[in-house]
Scaffold this motif. Structure first.
Motif, PDB file in Angstrom:
ATOM      1  N   MET A   1       0.941  -1.325  -0.001  1.00 35.33           N
ATOM      2  CA  MET A   1      -0.077   0.059   0.015  1.00 35.33           C
ATOM      3  C   MET A   1       0.886   1.397  -0.056  1.00 35.33           C
ATOM      4  N   PHE A   2       0.134   2.375  -0.154  1.00 34.17           N
ATOM      5  CA  PHE A   2       1.034   3.652  -0.610  1.00 34.17           C
ATOM      6  C   PHE A   2       1.574   4.147   0.707  1.00 34.17           C
ATOM      7  N   ASN A   3       2.512   4.808   0.965  1.00 30.21           N
ATOM      8  CA  ASN A   3       2.972   5.180   2.439  1.00 30.21           C
ATOM      9  C   ASN A   3       2.568   4.065   3.492  1.00 30.21           C
ATOM     10  N   GLN A   4       3.084   2.972   3.226  1.00 34.02           N
ATOM     11  CA  GLN A   4       2.864   1.790   4.045  1.00 34.02           C
ATOM     12  C   GLN A   4       3.265   1.940   5.647  1.00 34.02           C
ATOM     13  N   LYS A  31      -7.035  -1.130  -2.407  1.00 34.95           N
ATOM     14  CA  LYS A  31      -7.567  -0.513  -3.798  1.00 34.95           C
ATOM     15  C   LYS A  31      -7.118   0.929  -3.907  1.00 34.95           C
ATOM     16  N   LEU A  32      -6.650   1.561  -3.067  1.00 38.91           N
ATOM     17  CA  LEU A  32      -6.289   2.909  -3.408  1.00 38.91           C
ATOM     18  C   LEU A  32      -4.950   3.128  -3.823  1.00 38.91           C
ATOM     19  N   GLU A  33      -4.185   2.127  -3.676  1.00 39.36           N
ATOM     20  CA  GLU A  33      -2.751   2.317  -4.021  1.00 39.36           C
ATOM     21  C   GLU A  33      -2.312   2.706  -5.461  1.00 39.36           C
ATOM     22  N   GLU A  34      -3.159   2.013  -6.449  1.00 40.87           N
ATOM     23  CA  GLU A  34      -2.947   2.652  -7.798  1.00 40.87           C
ATOM     24  C   GLU A  34      -3.256   3.929  -7.994  1.00 40.87           C
ATOM     25  N   TYR A  35      -4.265   4.538  -7.252  1.00 41.58           N
ATOM     26  CA  TYR A  35      -4.602   5.833  -7.629  1.00 41.58           C
ATOM     27  C   TYR A  35      -3.670   6.836  -6.698  1.00 41.58           C
ATOM     28  N   GLU A  36      -3.272   6.422  -5.766  1.00 41.28           N
ATOM     29  CA  GLU A  36      -2.370   7.278  -5.094  1.00 41.28           C
ATOM     30  C   GLU A  36      -1.204   7.366  -5.863  1.00 41.28           C
ATOM     31  N   LYS A  37      -0.545   6.336  -6.655  1.00 38.50           N
ATOM     32  CA  LYS A  37       0.604   6.528  -7.528  1.00 38.50           C
ATOM     33  C   LYS A  37       0.239   7.226  -8.472  1.00 38.50           C
ATOM     34  N   GLU A  38      -0.827   7.079  -9.272  1.00 38.23           N
ATOM     35  CA  GLU A  38      -1.295   7.797 -10.420  1.00 38.23           C
ATOM     36  C   GLU A  38      -1.239   9.238  -9.994  1.00 38.23           C
ATOM     37  N   TYR A  39      -1.640   9.637  -8.733  1.00 39.37           N
ATOM     38  CA  TYR A  39      -1.694  11.090  -8.432  1.00 39.37           C
ATOM     39  C   TYR A  39      -0.291  11.677  -7.589  1.00 39.37           C
ATOM     40  N   LYS A  41       0.398  11.008  -4.555  1.00 38.52           N
ATOM     41  CA  LYS A  41      -0.036  11.414  -3.285  1.00 38.52           C
ATOM     42  C   LYS A  41      -0.723  10.508  -2.408  1.00 38.52           C
ATOM     43  N   ASP A  42      -0.732  10.827  -0.996  1.00 35.70           N
ATOM     44  CA  ASP A  42      -1.279   9.969  -0.091  1.00 35.70           C
ATOM     45  C   ASP A  42      -2.750  10.447  -0.199  1.00 35.70           C
ATOM     46  N   VAL A  43      -3.866   9.429  -0.187  1.00 34.65           N
ATOM     47  CA  VAL A  43      -5.456   9.645  -0.155  1.00 34.65           C
ATOM     48  C   VAL A  43      -5.944  10.671   0.866  1.00 34.65           C
ATOM     49  N   CYS A  44      -5.139  10.907   1.950  1.00 34.63           N
ATOM     50  CA  CYS A  44      -5.568  12.119   2.741  1.00 34.63           C
ATOM     51  C   CYS A  44      -5.322  13.353   2.058  1.00 34.63           C
TER      52      CYS A  44
END
Length: 309
Positions: A1-4, A31-39, A41-44
């Motif tokens: 996961m992003f920012n694990q 689920k969010l990881e690919e979108y966080e990588k695309e943007y 940035k962390d989802v927060c």
């Protein structure tokens, strides 16, 4: 996961202080990881537009599921704010009320989940087993209960004319069609296997233990209420697969469809609009039949299209 490491720290704190389904947060963050990588940035730190885009891409058909996800991500973002991890110092998840979330669900997928009484009757007539017919139409008419106890514990003696005394503590009036299926189930001694390929060659001899829904031959006497409920649930799944609608319609879809049908029919009988009916004391009729509590505003927001509004 992003920012694990950050997320794992949050997850550890969250599971320690609150009760959440095991693995729920990990699943959502993965689920969010690919979108966080695309943007990048962390989802927060997602903007309102990015959150909306993510929700729409989830292809969700349930407002409740999306509202739950938004709530959890908002709590995570709040925690990140407290730890100085949010770039613009804003929690954009707080901007998403039910009205905005409703615009993010997949309307085509959602619309297919709600079925008419005619659909359910047509399905019942295609199914060879009376016990499966009882369950499908019974769901539509308000039978369910914890672990499907209204079906599991229903005995012939619980049927008094069109009044049925349910294990969940309610008495409901059922249709002549459902009553017919119940009597057929009481008298049936065989069960025909059904799969998505059609009616199979396997025919089972049912065991009569004094219930409307007879037991399969391999059912043990000491089966728990939960296990009995799973047998009913699995039977529903088999029926829906046989009918070719399992990928869209589930047991709860039929149950919710029954509520909508009753609201439309009763409001018509009383000369009211569905909205007026829902906001009147008459809505208690639906709540009692379906053993539920209807939150008027959110219910109308979610189902207004099916109520002719």
């Amino acid at each position: 996961m992003f920012n694990q490491k950050i997320k794992e720290r949050y997850i550890e704190e969250k599971y320690f202080t609150t009760t959440l389904a095991k693995g729920y947060l990990e699943c959502q963050f993965n689920k969010l990881e690919e979108y966080e990588k695309e943007y990048d940035k962390d989802v927060c730190c997602f903007t309102t537009r990015e959150i909306r885009e993510f929700y729409k891409l989830q292809n969700v058909s349930s407002l409740e599921i999306l509202a739950c996800l938004n709530s959890q991500l908002s709590l995570y973002t709040q925690w990140c704010l407290q730890n100085n991890l949010v770039v613009d110092n804003q929690n954009h998840f707080l901007e998403f009320n039910l009205n905005l979330l409703n615009k993010c669900i997949n309307p085509v997928k959602f619309n297919k989940k709600i079925v008419s009484r005619e659909d359910v009757i047509r399905w019942c007539e295609q199914i060879p087993n009376p016990k499966d017919q009882v369950v499908l139409l019974g769901l539509f008419e308000g039978m369910k209960g914890k672990d499907f106890c209204d079906f599991v514990n229903l005995k012939p003696g619980d049927i008094d004319g069109n009044t049925v005394h349910l294990a969940s503590g309610r008495d409901i009036e059922v249709s002549d069609r459902l009553l017919e299926y119940m009597h057929d189930s009481i008298n049936e001694t065989k069960y025909y296997s059904c799969t998505k390929e059609g009616i199979g060659d396997v025919v089972l001899d049912l065991i009569d233990r004094g219930y409307v829904l007879k037991y399969y031959p391999n059912t043990r006497d000491n089966t728990s209420d939960f296990q009995k409920g799973r047998v009913v649930y699995n039977g529903i799944s088999r029926s829906l697969k046989y009918l070719g609608v399992f990928n869209i319609v589930k047991a709860n879809s039929i149950y919710e469809s029954g509520k909508i049908h009753m609201i439309k029919e009763r409001s018509k009988e009383l000369g009211m609009t569905p909205e007026d009916y829902i906001y009147s004391d008459h809505i208690k009729e639906v709540e009692e039949r379906f053993d539920c509590k209807i939150l008027r505003k959110s219910y109308l927001l979610k189902y207004k299209g099916f109520l002719g509004m």
